[in-house]
Design an enzyme around this catalytic site. Structure first.
Site, PDB file in Angstrom:
ATOM      1  N   ASN A   1      58.768  46.780  24.153  1.00 47.31           N
ATOM      2  CA  ASN A   1      58.225  45.525  23.757  1.00 47.31           C
ATOM      3  C   ASN A   1      56.746  45.839  24.211  1.00 47.31           C
ATOM      4  O   ASN A   1      56.267  46.711  25.411  1.00 47.31           O
ATOM      5  CB  ASN A   1      58.558  44.246  24.452  1.00 47.31           C
TER       6      ASN A   1
ATOM      7  N   MET B   1      61.525  48.022  35.776  1.00 43.35           N
ATOM      8  CA  MET B   1      61.971  47.417  37.003  1.00 43.35           C
ATOM      9  C   MET B   1      63.003  48.438  37.586  1.00 43.35           C
ATOM     10  O   MET B   1      64.159  48.200  38.295  1.00 43.35           O
ATOM     11  CB  MET B   1      62.830  46.246  36.661  1.00 43.35           C
ATOM     12  N   SER B   2      62.838  49.756  37.413  1.00 39.05           N
ATOM     13  CA  SER B   2      63.659  50.829  37.877  1.00 39.05           C
ATOM     14  C   SER B   2      62.938  51.989  37.962  1.00 39.05           C
ATOM     15  O   SER B   2      61.828  52.424  38.203  1.00 39.05           O
ATOM     16  CB  SER B   2      64.931  51.038  36.756  1.00 39.05           C
TER      17      SER B   2
ATOM     18  N   HIS C   1      70.214  48.320  40.087  1.00 37.31           N
ATOM     19  CA  HIS C   1      68.939  48.034  39.959  1.00 37.31           C
ATOM     20  C   HIS C   1      68.512  46.927  41.673  1.00 37.31           C
ATOM     21  O   HIS C   1      69.579  46.429  41.970  1.00 37.31           O
ATOM     22  CB  HIS C   1      68.306  46.944  39.223  1.00 37.31           C
TER      23      HIS C   1
ATOM     24  N   SER D   1      68.330  51.315  30.091  1.00 38.47           N
ATOM     25  CA  SER D   1      69.082  50.191  29.233  1.00 38.47           C
ATOM     26  C   SER D   1      68.874  50.602  27.755  1.00 38.47           C
ATOM     27  O   SER D   1      67.897  50.901  27.053  1.00 38.47           O
ATOM     28  CB  SER D   1      67.887  48.800  29.528  1.00 38.47           C
TER      29      SER D   1
ATOM     30  N   ALA E   1      63.760  51.797  29.899  1.00 42.37           N
ATOM     31  CA  ALA E   1      63.291  50.915  28.709  1.00 42.37           C
ATOM     32  C   ALA E   1      62.158  50.406  29.545  1.00 42.37           C
ATOM     33  O   ALA E   1      62.335  49.607  30.632  1.00 42.37           O
ATOM     34  CB  ALA E   1      64.362  49.886  28.181  1.00 42.37           C
TER      35      ALA E   1
ATOM     36  N   HIS F   1      65.679  40.637  27.055  1.00 43.82           N
ATOM     37  CA  HIS F   1      66.459  41.811  27.103  1.00 43.82           C
ATOM     38  C   HIS F   1      67.053  42.221  25.934  1.00 43.82           C
ATOM     39  O   HIS F   1      67.392  43.248  25.545  1.00 43.82           O
ATOM     40  CB  HIS F   1      67.474  41.467  28.141  1.00 43.82           C
TER      41      HIS F   1
ATOM     42  N   TYR G   1      66.866  44.521  41.925  1.00 42.03           N
ATOM     43  CA  TYR G   1      66.877  43.047  41.827  1.00 42.03           C
ATOM     44  C   TYR G   1      68.307  42.600  41.548  1.00 42.03           C
ATOM     45  O   TYR G   1      68.681  41.313  41.571  1.00 42.03           O
ATOM     46  CB  TYR G   1      66.014  42.611  40.551  1.00 42.03           C
ATOM     47  N   GLU G   2      69.305  43.271  41.396  1.00 44.07           N
ATOM     48  CA  GLU G   2      70.661  42.852  41.298  1.00 44.07           C
ATOM     49  C   GLU G   2      71.144  42.618  42.879  1.00 44.07           C
ATOM     50  O   GLU G   2      72.405  42.037  42.937  1.00 44.07           O
ATOM     51  CB  GLU G   2      71.601  44.018  40.605  1.00 44.07           C
TER      52      GLU G   2
ATOM     53  N   HIS H   1      74.319  48.536  30.268  1.00 46.86           N
ATOM     54  CA  HIS H   1      74.600  49.615  31.606  1.00 46.86           C
ATOM     55  C   HIS H   1      76.240  49.828  31.672  1.00 46.86           C
ATOM     56  O   HIS H   1      76.588  48.711  32.377  1.00 46.86           O
ATOM     57  CB  HIS H   1      73.773  49.246  32.631  1.00 46.86           C
TER      58      HIS H   1
END
Length: 319
Positions: free
Chosen positions: A257, A233-234, A95, A38, A125, A291, A97-98, A71
């Site tokens: 963050n 998440m990746s 991902h 990201s 990220a 995000h 989650y997609e 992306h």
């Protein structure tokens, strides 16, 4: 009738063959792959511009479409360095989650193996669990916690793809030590060229969670207690499949963050009594991840990340 793992190998081989019809012969067998996380799509500019081919994921059979801002969803083939080493960049990733299953989310890694990729550099990220990390710091990964895999969402679940690797691949050596050593040396060179640069390079452990919600305070404390330094998440599915396929791995997280670890305020806490609703929301939302913040930090750190990767590539393949 073909078995499932044989079908995976055949499909990946077919996809690689189709890609080669779109490429000049000099780019048919890339030795390196870079996965751009990201906000880190700027890594594509490490490629020599005179011999460069872009292919959208939508034009590649079996590739899922990326739906996440930041992306782009394309393959960028080219060469890097004075040695003109062939390389492929995955600008954007799919991902879990997609809504993709793990096999689909990691299909591009299988195709990279068929193309001839020997080393994969994976970037992402991530949220900083280690409170000594600052936003914008770069984390060189040396281990991971596959939280989704532990509960059954594992990229190697099902019949083993024997053409790629063994049934029970070890993960204790997932993060190549020689490549990590080179990364530290490369970072010193980058810092020498940019005196006063405040950004730091650490080594740490990445926790993979399925997403797409950011982690709760309690989840962040749990992950930190388990030994994780960053969370995202990746990356881990790709790395697991890359190692299963015999590809060496180097991975980086950009801290976008700082994760909130302290417990949330209680409803009967004296300091919140008498606060208006908007004041309560602002109080509870301090440090909350979003995000847009991830993308902005990625843009801010892009130059240093690009410089580091470019120096690593130059060191790996000197003429």
């Amino acid at each position: 009738m073909a078995t499932e793992p044989e079908s995976l190998f055949v499909r990946a081989t077919g996809t690689a063959a189709l890609l080669r019809t779109r490429l000049p012969e000099a780019l048919h067998h890339p030795k390196l792959a870079i996965v751009c996380g990201s906000g880190l799509g700027g890594l594509q500019y490490t490629v020599n511009q005179e011999l460069k081919v872009e292919i959208p994921y939508q034009d590649v059979p079996g590739f899922p479409q990326s739906t996440v801002p930041g992306h782009d969803g394309k393959l960028v083939f080219g060469t890097v360095g004075e040695s003109s080493t062939p390389i492929v960049l995955l600008v954007g990733r799919a991902h879990f989650y997609e809504g993709h299953d793990m096999g689909v989310a990691t299909y591009a890694t299988r195709v990279c193996k068929i193309l001839g990729v020997e080393i994969m550099i994976v970037t992402n990220a991530a949220g900083g669990l280690n409170q000594t990390y600052n936003v914008g710091d770069i984390i060189l990964l040396n281990d991971h916690l596959n939280m989704a895999g532990i509960v059954g969402f594992h990229p190697l679940r099902g019949s083993n793809a024997e053409d790629f690797g063994v049934r029970f691949p070890p993960m204790s050596d997932a993060y190549d030590l020689e490549l990590r050593r080179r990364a530290h040396a490369a970072w010193k060179i980058v810092l020498d060229r940019t005196p006063g640069n405040p950004r730091r390079l650490h080594e740490g452990v990445y926790a993979f969670c399925a997403g797409p919600s950011f982690e709760t305070r309690a989840e962040c404390r749990m992950l930190r207690t388990l030994g994780a330094d960053v969370v995202g998440m990746s990356t881990v599915p790709e790395i697991t499949v890359a190692r299963h396929s015999g590809i060496r791995v180097l991975a980086f997280s950009l801290v976008t963050n700082k994760s909130v670890l302290e417990a949330g305020v209680r409803g009967d806490d004296p300091q919140v009594q008498g606060m208006r609703k908007d004041e309560l929301e602002e109080f509870l939302g301090r440090g909350k991840a979003n995000h847009e913040e991830v993308l902005e930090t990625g843009r801010f750190a892009a130059e240093d990340m690009q410089a580091l990767v470019k120096q690593i590539l130059a060191d790996i393949h000197k003429p």
